[in-house]
Design a protein around this motif. Structure first.
Motif, short mmCIF file in Angstrom:
data_model
loop_
_atom_site.label_atom_id
_atom_site.label_comp_id
_atom_site.label_asym_id
_atom_site.label_seq_id
_atom_site.Cartn_x
_atom_site.Cartn_y
_atom_site.Cartn_z
N GLU B 88 0.83 -1.21 0.00
CA GLU B 88 0.00 0.00 0.00
C GLU B 88 0.86 1.25 0.00
OE1 GLU B 88 -3.24 0.15 2.67
OE2 GLU B 88 -3.85 -1.93 2.32
N ALA B 127 -1.55 -8.25 -4.03
CA ALA B 127 -1.74 -6.80 -3.91
C ALA B 127 -3.22 -6.46 -3.89
CB ALA B 127 -1.05 -6.10 -5.08
N PRO B 128 -3.62 -5.56 -3.01
CA PRO B 128 -5.05 -5.18 -3.00
C PRO B 128 -5.39 -4.31 -4.21
CG PRO B 128 -3.84 -3.89 -1.39
CD PRO B 128 -2.86 -4.87 -1.96
N TYR B 129 -6.67 -4.30 -4.53
CA TYR B 129 -7.11 -3.57 -5.72
C TYR B 129 -6.84 -2.06 -5.59
CZ TYR B 129 -10.15 -2.18 -9.59
OH TYR B 129 -10.64 -1.65 -10.75
N VAL B 130 -6.84 -1.56 -4.34
CA VAL B 130 -6.63 -0.12 -4.16
C VAL B 130 -5.23 0.28 -4.66
CG1 VAL B 130 -5.81 -0.38 -1.76
CG2 VAL B 130 -6.82 1.78 -2.50
N LYS B 133 -5.31 0.24 -8.47
CA LYS B 133 -6.01 1.45 -8.93
C LYS B 133 -5.09 2.66 -8.87
CE LYS B 133 -9.67 1.54 -6.29
NZ LYS B 133 -10.93 1.97 -5.68
#
Lengths: 162, 155
Positions: B88, B127-130, B133
């Motif tokens: 993040e 990895a998170p979508y945030v 993005k």
């Protein structure tokens, strides 16, 4: 100076000696093997055995609307929730919402989503693009799996949620 | 004692290695390796620790800026441009539109030096979508419009 036996074996046979030339010979494979070993070592070191592929993905971002583009009859939006549910929203000439519950292990029911998308595509063949969005915490692998499944029926997938 | 009539081979101290079959094996291995060599769509070596997502694709070769999102770093064409923690971006690095300022600055420099519109995203499957993005938004802010997602073919 060559000894007498060797000189006779390789003599061209002129002069009426009448001796047959030696027809059998062994090919020396040792240097070829050496080349192979070096080539194989080089290829094995430099080869990438994992085949990397590419998924096309656009982003559904704002901006100027393209000219001369007709509105599709229906629009489809797929949303991945953090709890494993998949929401599908169909708007346009047919407006409805479909919610696919999570699997027992909490995962996404991606095969069921693929089946629904295929049904929608069969009903609305002009549907060429889907918007896919996900909650912030959804792992990238789930997004990729969804894109892969949707693209089996609808070629265009645009990432949304910006 | 009976005399054996089986003729014993004469041990003269010399033996010739039969390497014809070995050459055949090497030839087969070499052909196999050459056939599997460079079949990927892109020429890239992911960083150690980067676990790429799996997906079956049929695609041709692609070229573009390689944007790599690993657990602790974001790299552009192999050079680290931003540090992230647990996939993040820090909140101070994100702009109002959700783009990373440091990544956008690096991509600005890249597009000025090598104009193009294509970005190949090599992101870790965890990895998170945030974060994805934010990386895509940074690329879009810098002027990139064509996005390719790199995956590993499970076959």
């Amino acid at each position: 100076m060559m000894d007498g036996e060797t000189s006779r074996a390789w003599s061209p046979g002129v002069g009426g000696e009448g001796r047959k030339q030696e027809q059998d010979f062994d090919l020396n494979l040792a240097p070829i093997i050496d080349c192979f070993v070096v080539l194989i070592a080089f290829v094995m070191i430099s080869a990438a055995f994992a085949s990397i592929g590419i998924l096309d993905a656009g982003i559904a971002a704002g901006g100027a609307a393209p000219l001369a583009v007709t509105d599709p009859e229906v629009r489809l939006k797929v949303e991945l929730s953090p709890d494993g549910a998949i929401g599908m929203q169909l708007t346009g000439k047919e407006a409805r919402e479909i919610t696919l519950p999570p699997l027992k292990n909490g995962g996404y029911d991606i095969p069921a989503m693929g089946q629904k998308v295929a049904e929608i595509k069969a009903k609305w063949p002009s549907l060429e693009k889907t918007r896919l969005t996900a909650e912030n915490k959804v792992p990238y692998q789930e997004v990729i799996s969804s894109i892969e499944t949707i693209r089996k029926s609808i070629p265009g997938v645009a990432l949304d949620g910006f | 004692m009976r005399k054996s009539f089986v003729k014993k081979p004469r041990m003269d101290g010399q033996m010739s290695l039969q390497i014809t079959s070995m050459a055949d094996i090497f030839m087969i291995i070499l052909v196999f390796l050459l056939k599997t060599y460079g079949t990927g769509a892109i020429d890239v070596t992911p960083s150690p620790g980067l676990v790429m997502p799996l997906a079956a694709t049929v695609s041709g070769p692609a070229e573009g800026v390689k944007l790599e999102i690993a657990e602790g770093a974001v790299r552009v064409n192999g050079a680290q441009v931003a540090a992230i923690k647990d996939f993040e971006f820090s909140s101070g690095d994100l702009s109002a539109v959700g783009a990373s300022k440091t990544l956008a600055a690096a991509l600005d420099t890249e597009i000025r030096e090598r104009p193009g519109s294509q970005v190949i995203v090599l992101a870790d499957r965890r990895a998170p979508y945030v974060t994805i993005k934010a990386a895509l938004a940074s690329a879009a802010v810098s002027g990139y419009t064509d996005f390719k997602l790199a995956v590993v073919n499970p076959n």
